[in-house]
Design an enzyme around this catalytic site. Structure first.
Site, PDB file in Angstrom:
ATOM      1  N   ASP A   1       0.860  -1.189   0.000  1.00 59.17           N
ATOM      2  CA  ASP A   1       0.000   0.000   0.000  1.00 59.17           C
ATOM      3  C   ASP A   1       0.899   1.244   0.000  1.00 59.17           C
ATOM      4  OD1 ASP A   1      -2.417   1.422   0.215  1.00 59.17           O
ATOM      5  OD2 ASP A   1      -2.509   1.204   2.393  1.00 59.17           O
TER       6      ASP A   1
ATOM      7  N   HIS B   1      -8.869   9.184   4.879  1.00 58.60           N
ATOM      8  CA  HIS B   1      -8.199   8.143   5.671  1.00 58.60           C
ATOM      9  C   HIS B   1      -8.483   8.329   7.154  1.00 58.60           C
ATOM     10  CE1 HIS B   1      -5.230   7.875   2.197  1.00 58.60           C
ATOM     11  NE2 HIS B   1      -5.585   6.625   2.387  1.00 58.60           N
TER      12      HIS B   1
ATOM     13  N   GLY C   1      -9.566   4.723   2.661  1.00 52.27           N
ATOM     14  CA  GLY C   1     -10.375   5.269   3.753  1.00 52.27           C
ATOM     15  C   GLY C   1     -11.664   4.506   3.942  1.00 52.27           C
TER      16      GLY C   1
ATOM     17  N   THR D   1     -12.855   2.601   6.256  1.00 58.73           N
ATOM     18  CA  THR D   1     -13.506   2.531   7.577  1.00 58.73           C
ATOM     19  C   THR D   1     -14.567   3.616   7.723  1.00 58.73           C
ATOM     20  OG1 THR D   1     -11.499   1.656   8.588  1.00 58.73           O
ATOM     21  CG2 THR D   1     -13.101   2.712  10.081  1.00 58.73           C
TER      22      THR D   1
ATOM     23  N   THR E   1      -8.248   1.331   9.806  1.00 62.76           N
ATOM     24  CA  THR E   1      -8.661   1.740  11.157  1.00 62.76           C
ATOM     25  C   THR E   1      -9.632   0.734  11.786  1.00 62.76           C
ATOM     26  OG1 THR E   1      -8.418   4.022  10.418  1.00 62.76           O
ATOM     27  CG2 THR E   1      -9.612   3.679  12.472  1.00 62.76           C
TER      28      THR E   1
HETATM   29  P1  13P Z   1      -9.104   3.563   6.868  1.00 60.34           P
HETATM   30  O1  13P Z   1      -8.105   3.633   7.968  1.00 60.34           O
HETATM   31  O2  13P Z   1     -10.058   4.685   6.877  1.00 60.34           O
HETATM   32  O3  13P Z   1      -9.795   2.241   6.847  1.00 60.34           O
HETATM   33  O4  13P Z   1      -8.299   3.692   5.493  1.00 60.34           O
HETATM   34  C1  13P Z   1      -7.373   2.691   5.129  1.00 60.34           C
HETATM   35  C2  13P Z   1      -6.627   2.998   3.892  1.00 60.34           C
HETATM   36  O5  13P Z   1      -7.098   3.666   3.001  1.00 60.34           O
HETATM   37  C3  13P Z   1      -5.270   2.427   3.772  1.00 60.34           C
HETATM   38  O6  13P Z   1      -4.655   2.757   2.563  1.00 60.34           O
END
Ligand code: 13P
Length: 323
Positions: A83, A196, A233, A235, A257
């Site tokens: 990532d 995020h 993002g 979550t 998250t």
């Molecule tokens: P979250 O922490 O909002 O789930 O986002 C994760 C993400 O986009 C990692 O690249």
């Protein structure tokens, strides 16, 4: 199934109207329960690590994550993804992104992400082209980001409703089409209202806001790019928005998250309990939030479905992880 590469898996997911979640691993003991939950729900997912997770959390290094992956992976349900490798990081430092991507290719990562989104457009195009060349020479797909998916930076976000209403930082559909053509990128991470979860020490335990998505805008990006789109993002986005996004081009959804916080809440007390919490959370996300239980079978068979989620034909008894 083991012959399917990550690019083909996302193409099939998109054609089938399902999504492949990417689960981030900031602590190595989280990986086993994620893999087991994917296996037990017969779903497909990417095991992912971002640079900030070995710099600021405890996943140690991309090589340590690859070694743990070698121990727990299940090729019928998982692939290993690198990532965010930022060119300029969340603290405004310049990163040796080519060195990190080269190490990831050596370590056996099956897809990689280059994040030039903090650069002006021409710089983002240039670094993405470079990494696409490296990744394609190694036979793996590359993801890039266009637009500003905020949240990793220290300090508070600008007021969310203002951001959403103004569309500030959203990926421009025309620019996205040109970006894909100029860079040869395989998957594109887009900004359409998603943010995020916070990772700074001061804010990482906060409950993440419920971001919304401008799905009309997403559809315009999908029309112009025609590659699998990625939603970072993941979550906290309300389920109807997520399902609508999957119907409109999102084929990969990143989640960090939602599994990190339950693990962190319990790890000092008991690592097995913390691992069980990760397992339970992944099962809930797969089964109840993304509606993708059974989608590994769908992806293997590559059954063409126009829209919507995978059929849920696996039994819905509660599952428990074996430690
Ligand atoms: P979250 O922490 O909002 O789930 O986002 C994760 C993400 O986009 C990692 O690249």
């Amino acid at each position: 199934m083991s012959a399917l590469d990550a690019a083909e898996i996302l193409n099939r997911a998109r054609a089938a109207g399902t999504v492949v979640p990417g689960f981030n691993i900031p602590y190595l003991p989280m990986m086993g329960p994620v893999v087991q939950a994917l296996r037990d729900t017969d779903s497909f997912g990417l095991i992912a690590v971002a640079r900030l997770e070995w710099e600021k959390f405890e996943s140690r290094s991309l090589e340590a994550v690859a070694a743990e992956y070698g121990r727990v992976a299940d090729a019928r349900h998982t692939r290993l993804h690198l990532d965010h490798v930022p060119v300029i990081d969340e603290d405004n430092l310049t990163v040796d992104f080519e060195g990190i991507i080269a190490r990831a290719i050596d370590a056996g990562y099956q897809s990689v992400m280059i994040d030039g989104s903090r650069l002006p457009l021409a710089g983002n195009v240039a670094c993405t082209r470079t990494v696409a060349g490296m990744a394609h020479a190694a036979g793996i797909p590359v993801e890039a980001e266009l637009g500003a998916v905020m949240g990793h930076e220290a300090g508070p976000l600008p007021p969310y409703e203002e951001l959403f209403a103004s569309g500030r930082g959203f990926t421009d559909p025309e620019e996205a089409g040109a970006f894909v053509r100029q860079t040869g990128v395989d998957w594109l991470s887009v900004a359409v209202g998603n943010v995020h979860g916070a990772i700074s020490a001061a804010r990482k335990n906060e409950t993440k806001l419920a971001a919304r998505l401008n799905v009309e805008h997403l559809r315009r990006i999908a029309d112009r790019t025609r590659v699998p789109l990625v939603l970072h993002g993941g979550t906290g986005i309300p389920k109807p928005c997520i399902l609508d996004a999957i119907r409109n081009g999102i084929a990969k959804l990143n989640i960090a998250t939602a599994i990190r916080q339950p693990y962190e809440a319990l790890k000092a007390q008991s690592v097995p309990k913390a691992r069980q919490a990760v397992y339970d959370q992944v099962v809930t996300i797969v089964r109840d939030e993304l509606n993708i239980e059974g989608n590994a079978r769908l992806i293997r068979a590559a059954l063409p479905v126009a829209t919507g989620c995978a059929p849920c034909t696996v039994s819905h008894e509660p599952l428990t992880m074996n430690h």
